[in-house]
Design an enzyme around this catalytic site. Sequence first.
Site: not given
Length: 162
Positions: A86, A89
């Site tokens: 991600c 993230c």
Amino acid sequence: MAQRLLLRRFLVSVISRKPSQGWWPPLTSRALQTPGGLTVTPNPARTIYTTRISLTTFNIQDGPDFQDRVVNSETPVVVDFHAQWCGPCKILGPRLEKMVAKQHGKVVMAKVDIDDHTDLAIEYEVSAVPTVLAMKNGDVVDKFVGIKDEDQLEAFLKKLIG
């Protein structure tokens, strides 16, 4: 020969670390004797510093670890549900860690990789990453999904701390 030179440079740089507030202390030896009989002395031009381990952020290992360190925690906990793949993230994680560290122990941060702990992601209804939960006394008191800037994160943490 090249390996010895590389080892010598590495050892010299490790030995010559200078102490700084908040950093690990330097090695006490001024010279190092290697197994091959090579003596290495520090070179002040090369330094390596290491930081202390963060006590405010930890990775969740399994369900019982989550129960023990998050749900049963007396300290408010920010839970960061993330994934290795991600992109957002990778931006939010360090930003959030920095903001939690600024709180000086008033709040701690648990990191949960959703690929490793799908059961926790399902239990806490994580449908997208990054998802961040604010937990106090075992209950979810606030939640957000996606990236936030530092001002928004600070407000989120202040609300959790009370």
